[in-house]
Design a protein around this motif. Structure first.
Motif, PDB file in Angstrom:
ATOM      1  N   LYS A  78      45.314  65.334  89.410  1.00  0.00           N
ATOM      2  CA  LYS A  78      46.346  65.864  90.066  1.00  0.00           C
ATOM      3  C   LYS A  78      47.407  65.046  90.675  1.00  0.00           C
ATOM      4  N   LEU A  79      48.541  65.577  90.459  1.00  0.00           N
ATOM      5  CA  LEU A  79      49.526  64.769  91.106  1.00  0.00           C
ATOM      6  C   LEU A  79      50.083  65.165  92.245  1.00  0.00           C
ATOM      7  N   ILE A  80      50.323  64.406  93.404  1.00  0.00           N
ATOM      8  CA  ILE A  80      50.485  64.791  94.708  1.00  0.00           C
ATOM      9  C   ILE A  80      51.987  64.066  95.082  1.00  0.00           C
ATOM     10  N   LYS A  81      52.661  64.617  95.951  1.00  0.00           N
ATOM     11  CA  LYS A  81      53.807  63.901  96.397  1.00  0.00           C
ATOM     12  C   LYS A  81      53.392  62.667  97.145  1.00  0.00           C
ATOM     13  N   GLY A  82      54.124  61.701  97.020  1.00  0.00           N
ATOM     14  CA  GLY A  82      53.880  60.437  97.557  1.00  0.00           C
ATOM     15  C   GLY A  82      54.406  59.248  97.091  1.00  0.00           C
ATOM     16  N   GLU A  83      54.819  58.360  98.018  1.00  0.00           N
ATOM     17  CA  GLU A  83      55.458  57.319  97.717  1.00  0.00           C
ATOM     18  C   GLU A  83      54.687  56.076  96.832  1.00  0.00           C
ATOM     19  N   PRO A  84      55.227  55.108  96.088  1.00  0.00           N
ATOM     20  CA  PRO A  84      54.371  54.362  95.589  1.00  0.00           C
ATOM     21  C   PRO A  84      53.716  53.181  96.293  1.00  0.00           C
ATOM     22  N   LEU A  85      52.413  52.930  95.967  1.00  0.00           N
ATOM     23  CA  LEU A  85      51.389  51.815  96.648  1.00  0.00           C
ATOM     24  C   LEU A  85      51.572  50.857  95.847  1.00  0.00           C
ATOM     25  N   GLN A  86      50.975  49.678  96.525  1.00  0.00           N
ATOM     26  CA  GLN A  86      51.142  48.458  95.741  1.00  0.00           C
ATOM     27  C   GLN A  86      49.987  47.849  95.173  1.00  0.00           C
ATOM     28  N   THR A  87      48.987  48.934  94.736  1.00  0.00           N
ATOM     29  CA  THR A  87      48.009  48.370  93.885  1.00  0.00           C
ATOM     30  C   THR A  87      47.503  49.326  92.807  1.00  0.00           C
ATOM     31  N   SER A  88      46.982  49.133  91.832  1.00  0.00           N
ATOM     32  CA  SER A  88      46.407  50.270  90.833  1.00  0.00           C
ATOM     33  C   SER A  88      44.958  50.314  90.806  1.00  0.00           C
ATOM     34  N   TYR A  89      44.264  49.674  91.696  1.00  0.00           N
ATOM     35  CA  TYR A  89      42.839  50.016  91.969  1.00  0.00           C
ATOM     36  C   TYR A  89      42.114  49.385  90.699  1.00  0.00           C
ATOM     37  N   GLY A  90      42.721  47.980  89.964  1.00  0.00           N
ATOM     38  CA  GLY A  90      42.141  47.260  88.926  1.00  0.00           C
ATOM     39  C   GLY A  90      40.968  46.785  89.312  1.00  0.00           C
ATOM     40  N   GLU A  91      40.746  46.456  90.688  1.00  0.00           N
ATOM     41  CA  GLU A  91      39.593  45.829  91.379  1.00  0.00           C
ATOM     42  C   GLU A  91      38.378  46.808  91.036  1.00  0.00           C
ATOM     43  N   ASP A  92      38.699  48.091  91.418  1.00  0.00           N
ATOM     44  CA  ASP A  92      37.395  48.962  91.239  1.00  0.00           C
ATOM     45  C   ASP A  92      37.086  48.926  89.849  1.00  0.00           C
ATOM     46  N   LEU A  93      37.944  49.009  88.848  1.00  0.00           N
ATOM     47  CA  LEU A  93      37.262  48.966  87.454  1.00  0.00           C
ATOM     48  C   LEU A  93      36.454  47.688  87.157  1.00  0.00           C
ATOM     49  N   TYR A  94      36.993  46.550  87.559  1.00  0.00           N
ATOM     50  CA  TYR A  94      36.475  45.240  87.288  1.00  0.00           C
ATOM     51  C   TYR A  94      34.976  45.125  87.999  1.00  0.00           C
ATOM     52  N   GLN A  95      35.049  45.558  89.190  1.00  0.00           N
ATOM     53  CA  GLN A  95      33.687  45.558  89.790  1.00  0.00           C
ATOM     54  C   GLN A  95      32.748  46.684  88.962  1.00  0.00           C
ATOM     55  N   GLY A  96      33.291  47.737  88.657  1.00  0.00           N
ATOM     56  CA  GLY A  96      32.369  48.669  87.873  1.00  0.00           C
ATOM     57  C   GLY A  96      31.757  48.209  86.574  1.00  0.00           C
ATOM     58  N   ILE A  97      32.875  47.628  85.907  1.00  0.00           N
ATOM     59  CA  ILE A  97      32.289  47.003  84.511  1.00  0.00           C
ATOM     60  C   ILE A  97      31.339  45.854  84.437  1.00  0.00           C
ATOM     61  N   PHE A  98      31.929  44.903  85.173  1.00  0.00           N
ATOM     62  CA  PHE A  98      31.446  43.500  85.345  1.00  0.00           C
ATOM     63  C   PHE A  98      30.139  43.446  85.927  1.00  0.00           C
ATOM     64  N   LYS A  99      30.114  44.282  86.979  1.00  0.00           N
ATOM     65  CA  LYS A  99      28.861  43.974  88.000  1.00  0.00           C
ATOM     66  C   LYS A  99      27.682  44.992  87.300  1.00  0.00           C
ATOM     67  N   ALA A 100      28.026  45.843  86.618  1.00  0.00           N
ATOM     68  CA  ALA A 100      26.801  46.775  86.051  1.00  0.00           C
ATOM     69  C   ALA A 100      26.394  45.874  85.198  1.00  0.00           C
ATOM     70  N   GLU A 101      26.883  44.863  84.686  1.00  0.00           N
ATOM     71  CA  GLU A 101      26.026  43.906  83.655  1.00  0.00           C
ATOM     72  C   GLU A 101      25.017  43.080  84.454  1.00  0.00           C
ATOM     73  N   LYS A 102      25.086  42.964  85.502  1.00  0.00           N
ATOM     74  CA  LYS A 102      24.442  41.935  86.382  1.00  0.00           C
ATOM     75  C   LYS A 102      23.112  42.798  86.720  1.00  0.00           C
ATOM     76  N   ARG A 103      23.265  44.076  86.903  1.00  0.00           N
ATOM     77  CA  ARG A 103      22.311  44.930  87.322  1.00  0.00           C
ATOM     78  C   ARG A 103      21.285  45.134  86.224  1.00  0.00           C
ATOM     79  N   VAL A 104      21.893  45.237  85.015  1.00  0.00           N
ATOM     80  CA  VAL A 104      20.964  45.389  83.848  1.00  0.00           C
ATOM     81  C   VAL A 104      19.865  44.226  83.713  1.00  0.00           C
TER      82      VAL A 104
END
Lengths: 501, 556
Positions: A475-501
């Motif tokens: 959903k889109l909400i009213k809001g001014e731009p923020l300076q990050t796009s949460y790429g770090e979340d994804l990186y942790q999600g994908i590359f750390k999953a590897e270590k757990r395996v």
């Protein structure tokens, strides 16, 4: 005899040119999904709905004329489909019974014209019958005019006259012909051999044992022989055959016209039913004259997206506001592109007289809709990415008029953020001053922030919603731009999953 | 429809016997013009066993008919499309899809292509190939035809062409200067074949039958309900006689009343009937024809037809690069190593781009690159539209072409024999894929890093450009570190200058502009530190997209 279901005063023109940015619109708004849902595999429907949706109307009255007809269609779907089936039946009959006027022989032309006309008459009767039975259920101006024309032109007198002609033209007592000899009694350039004239008669030579020979015969059913006789008859009936064939052609194109005029509504009905099935919202939009109106919508969806996932999708709301610039920022995969598509699709659907995929939608009519999306690396290799983006932008500017809309999706990101922002800023400022509306999905923080700081009342900032736990709501909400796009979340999600395996 | 070499569609021309040399044993029995002969020494040439034991250095990989994943990114698909255009019936693409993994086979191929490149042998093979193409067309035609004698007539034409093609090639090879192992052993094979008793007898019979059929001549008397066929009895041309009679009336040029009748091969039932009756008038010749085609149903030799297909791998590539060389560009035979990562190439270029430019008479810019010591990754920065992506493609193409045993673009090249190439180029968004783009990128890169080894080549073009600068830098740095840890060779195209000096393993390369006119690119990529200058706004000016220009352009 005209149907005039697409325009009050003229035929729908299938030859009309599509906008120059046809390909971009189709690609960027995923319109093929929409078109395919409307056409349901029918190539002809596809052609018409594509034309109708992409060649927008700019007059609110014209839009309402179609909306009213479409409302009639939605109320009387089986009657409308029955009318549409008449031209289809004509095509089917022609194919099934090998009807058609292809011959180079007048006799055959006459025969096929008679058969074709007999078939047409049956269909015309059917059309009259539908008009007699159902005309009262239709309220739109377009359909009322159409039905009264059918009743007037296809009256009983017309049918009895046609039947009398067709009977007579079968020539039950034979064809009376006068003729003269013309030139050309010699065939083509066959190489001709003169038989060797030996002493003795023909019969003697045949039975002569010296000359070995083998003969063959063709069956009496072989058409070659029969042809000669029919040629004489052909000359006599040439002119009447021509007249009759032309009449058949006229009726044929009447059916073709009827098919064209109804096709858009058939496609819209198909789409309506599919959206209903997945409980997507459907409503008739309110078109406003440019400059006066505002933008508002309720539960606005991207129909292509809904049709792809085949269930109800998240819609967005906007209370009435005069928007000139909308900048959408925020998390990846947060529904930004989908929202942008929903805006573009709704605008096009409104301006072709259709419903929109929203509980309510109201917008100003635009003089042209353009999309500028980030593209895959140019495989023609002759220009870099930014160059290619700017080249496309320049083509858009060539075609822009005031009151146009431009949808940008991650444009000008091919260079670094600072420079991309500078380019985007200059372009958007100029467009706004020229009364061009801009919807811009972007990661260019510097660019988005520059406009946010201006706090202009015609600017609106939306952000893809992201809950504190990182979950996206789409959903889109009213809001001014923020300076990050949460790429770090994804990186942790994908590359750390590897270590757990 | 032309017959193809596709193994799944057996055709008359290719499911046939193989000539077996008799008596003397040969030192190197001919096996294939594309591969050395690893298996033939150990295995007798009987039926191919379904599962050949895999020796550690197996060279013959199974042919895959799918392009490697990185093909579109490197524009290798365009290169292969252009090379194989018009040669579809050979089904050459699989040859270009299978890179080699041992140095000696690369040499085996380089030797062969040197023997053909720019020698009379090139034309000799081409004319052999043309005859074989025609031969296959005739055979396909014969196969499809319905009427007996019509069919066998085309069959005989095919056989006759085959005899000529093979004999000529054997002669040409005997006078050619050959140094390659592959062609030497093929020459021996084809000469043995041509001199064999069976082939000599086959030629003799073919030629005799053709001459006999040339003597058949008959006349047909056509009637409304049939006709009569006799041997030709020297009947006179009646048309000429009639013309003579009325010649005296002739005044000048007159209109041509000739109707253009459609021509073409084919036979209707009447024509077929006539031919059948004519055949009865010449029973001996036609019964010879029947027994000939029965006896010789599979007249082609398996190894020769295989050669015909496989040699096109070289021929098609040579034809392709000849077009590029005409513009003064060079190709060379690269030195290929499987352990030395000090690589280099001089005056090299993007082959796909060069082909496009050359056929339009446009200039091509060449570039150089090399690694020294521990250097592994080229980080390419600089103004857009300056040839960065082209450089990345060039690097990949060069290594791939070398791994096929082919000459590569450039004056001189020393390259690395990789185990795999991985590419990641920016992709368009797709509604069907509901995961976000950044996530896709990361998943894909993760996948690459999992599969890549120290012998792999990794090429990445403008990754993470759709996210914020901060995110992009964070992610790129982490990815690059992982690649360096692997010690793979690679190219990274980026606008993030910071990446170019990450460690001693990176080589900074920069696209350059003409100093006095920043909008003009040189397409030269030079080895120097990243200078932080991009020239984006100058392009905006070029397209009249600055604030002022746009306001001027949009008219009320």
């Amino acid at each position: 005899m005209k149907a005039h279901l697409m325009y009050k005063d003229r035929d729908f023109d299938l030859q009309k040119e599509l906008p120059v940015n046809e390909e971009e619109l189709i690609q960027d708004l995923e319109l093929n999904t929409l078109f395919n849902a409307m056409a349901l595999g029918d190539e002809f429907l596809l052609e018409v709905v594509k034309k109708a949706v992409l060649t927008s109307l700019n007059d609110p009255d014209e839009i309402r004329y179609r909306q009213d007809i479409l409302k009639d269609c939605i109320k009387n779907p089986s009657t409308v489909r029955e009318i549409y089936s008449i031209p289809l039946e004509s095509i089917k009959n022609k194919r099934k019974r090998w009807l058609g006027i292809f011959s180079r022989y007048p006799g055959a032309i006459l025969d096929s014209s008679i058969r074709m006309l007999s078939m047409f008459v049956e269909l015309l009767k059917k059309l009259r019958h539908i008009a007699d039975e159902n005309a009262d259920n239709f309220k739109s101006e377009g359909f009322r005019t159409f039905f009264s024309m059918i009743k007037k032109e296809l009256d009983d007198k017309f049918f009895s006259l046609v039947e009398a002609h067709l009977k007579r033209l079968n020539f039950p007592d034979g064809v009376l012909v006068s003729a003269e000899l013309g030139r050309g009694n010699e065939g083509t350039n066959y190489v001709l051999r003169k038989p060797n004239e030996k002493n003795g008669s023909w019969i003697k030579r045949i039975i002569s044992p010296k000359q070995l020979s083998y003969s063959f015969y063709i069956s009496p059913r072989d058409e070659h022989g029969a042809e000669a006789l029919s040629e004489l008859r052909d000359r006599g009936i040439n002119s009447v055959a021509n007249a009759l064939a032309q009449s058949a052609d006229h009726i044929d194109s009447f059916f073709e016209m009827l098919k064209v005029e109804l096709a858009f509504y058939m496609g819209s009905l198909n789409l309506y039913e599919q959206l209903n099935q997945i409980s997507a919202p459907v409503s008739f939009p309110v078109p406003l004259i440019p400059g006066k109106g505002k933008l508002s919508f309720k539960q606005l969806c991207d129909p292509s997206f809904a049709l792809t996932v085949k269930h109800k999708v998240v819609g967005n709301n906007l209370e009435e506001a005069s928007i000139r610039l909308m900048i959408i920022t925020g998390a990846n995969q947060g529904g930004k592109s989908t929202f942008l598509r929903s805006i573009g699709s709704a605008q096009l659907m409104m301006q072709c007289g259709m419903f929109t995929a929203a509980e309510a939608f109201s917008a100003e009519i635009c003089s042209g809709l353009f999309t500028h999306y980030k593209r895959e690396e140019d495989t023609a290799m002759e220009s870099g990415k930014l160059d290619e983006e700017l080249k496309r932008m320049s083509t858009i500017v060539d075609n822009l008029r005031p009151d146009s809309i431009v949808l940008f999706n991650e444009s000008f990101a091919a260079t670094n953020e600072r420079e991309g922002s500078e380019i985007a800023g200059q372009i958007v400022n100029a467009l706004l001053e020229k009364n061009v509306k801009v919807f811009f999905v972007t990661h260019l923080y510097a660019f988005a922030n520059e406009f946010a700081e201006k706090e202009h009342s015609n600017n609106l900032f939306l952000r893809a919603q992201r809950k504190p736990d990182g979950v996206r709501t789409f959903k889109l909400i009213k809001g001014e731009p923020l300076q990050t796009s949460y790429g770090e979340d994804l990186y942790q999600g994908i590359f750390k999953a590897e270590k757990r395996v | 429809m032309p017959i193809t070499f596709n193994q799944t569609i057996p055709t008359k021309a290719f499911s046939n016997q193989e000539y077996q040399p008799r008596g003397e044993t040969r030192p190197i029995p001919f096996r294939s013009i594309l591969y050395k002969t690893p298996k033939s020494q150990e295995e007798p040439e009987t039926k191919a066993t379904p599962k050949a034991p895999k020796t550690p250095n197996t060279i013959e990989k199974p042919e895959t008919s799918n392009a490697p994943e990185f093909f579109p990114d490197l524009n290798l698909d365009q290169i292969v499309d252009n090379i194989t255009a018009g040669k579809e019936e050979y089904n050459l693409k699989p040859f270009f899809y299978n890179s080699l993994s041992d140095i000696d086979t690369i040499k085996y191929r380089q030797e062969i292509i040197k023997d053909i490149d720019n020698t009379p042998l090139f034309q000799n093979i081409k004319s052999f190939a043309e005859k074989m193409i025609k031969m296959r067309r005739y055979l396909t035609l014969a196969d499809k035809l319905y009427y007996k004698y019509h069919k066998e007539g085309w069959f005989l034409e095919a056989a006759d062409l085959y005899c000529d093609a093979v004999t000529n090639l054997a002669e040409d090879l005997s006078t050619a200067e050959i140094n390659s192992r592959g062609l030497m052993s093929f020459r021996e094979y084809i000469q043995g074949y041509v001199n064999s008793e069976e082939f000599s007898a086959f030629i003799k019979e073919t030629k005799k039958l053709k001459a006999d059929l040339g003597t058949v001549k008959y006349s047909v008397l056509l009637k409304t309900n049939g006709g009569r066929v006799t041997k030709y009895q020297e009947e006179k041309d009646y048309t000429i006689e009639v013309e003579k009679t009325f010649e005296k009336f002739k005044q000048g040029a007159v209109k041509d009343y000739t109707v253009k009748l459609p021509t073409g091969t084919g036979m209707n039932h009447i024509e077929a009937k006539i031919l059948e009756l004519a055949a009865r008038l010449y029973p001996d010749i036609f019964s010879n024809l029947i027994s000939y085609s029965l006896k010789n149903a599979n007249f082609t030799d398996k190894k020769i037809t295989a050669f015909d297909r496989e040699i096109q791998f070289y021929i098609s590539y040579l034809e392709y690069i000849t077009i590029i060389k005409r513009a003064g560009l060079q190709f060379c035979y690269p030195q290929v190593s499987d352990n030395d990562k000090e690589i280099s190439a001089f005056e090299t270029f993007d082959t796909a781009l060069a082909y496009k430019l050359v056929i339009r008479d446009l200039p091509v810019v060449c570039n150089d690159f090399y690694t020294k010591g521990e250097e592994r990754i080229f980080v390419v920065t600089g103004p857009n539209q300056g040839g960065k992506t082209t450089f990345a493609r060039t690097f990949g193409q060069l290594h791939y072409l070398a791994s096929l045993g082919l000459p590569v673009p450039g004056r001189e090249a020393k390259l690395f024999l990789f185990d795999n190439i991985f590419t990641h180029f920016e992709k368009e968004e797709d509604i069907k894929n509901l995961r976000g783009k950044l996530q896709d990128d990361l998943v894909r890169i993760h996948d690459i890093l999992k599969k890549a080894t120290q012998d792999s080549i990794i090429i990445m073009n403008e990754i993470f450009s759709s996210t914020t600068l901060k995110d992009g830098l964070f992610l790129s740095r982490n990815i690059l570190k992982r690649i360096m840890k692997l010690d793979s060779l690679g190219v990274l195209v980026t606008f993030m200058d910071e990446l170019s000096s990450l460690s001693g393993k990176t080589v900074s390369m920069v696209s350059t502009v003409v100093p006095e006119n920043p909008t003009q690119r040189t397409y030269k990529i030079v080895r120097k530190p990243a200078d932080g200058l991009a020239y984006a706004l100058s392009i905006a000016e070029k397209y009249r997209l600055t604030y002022d220009s746009i306001k001027e352009r949009i008219k009320i």
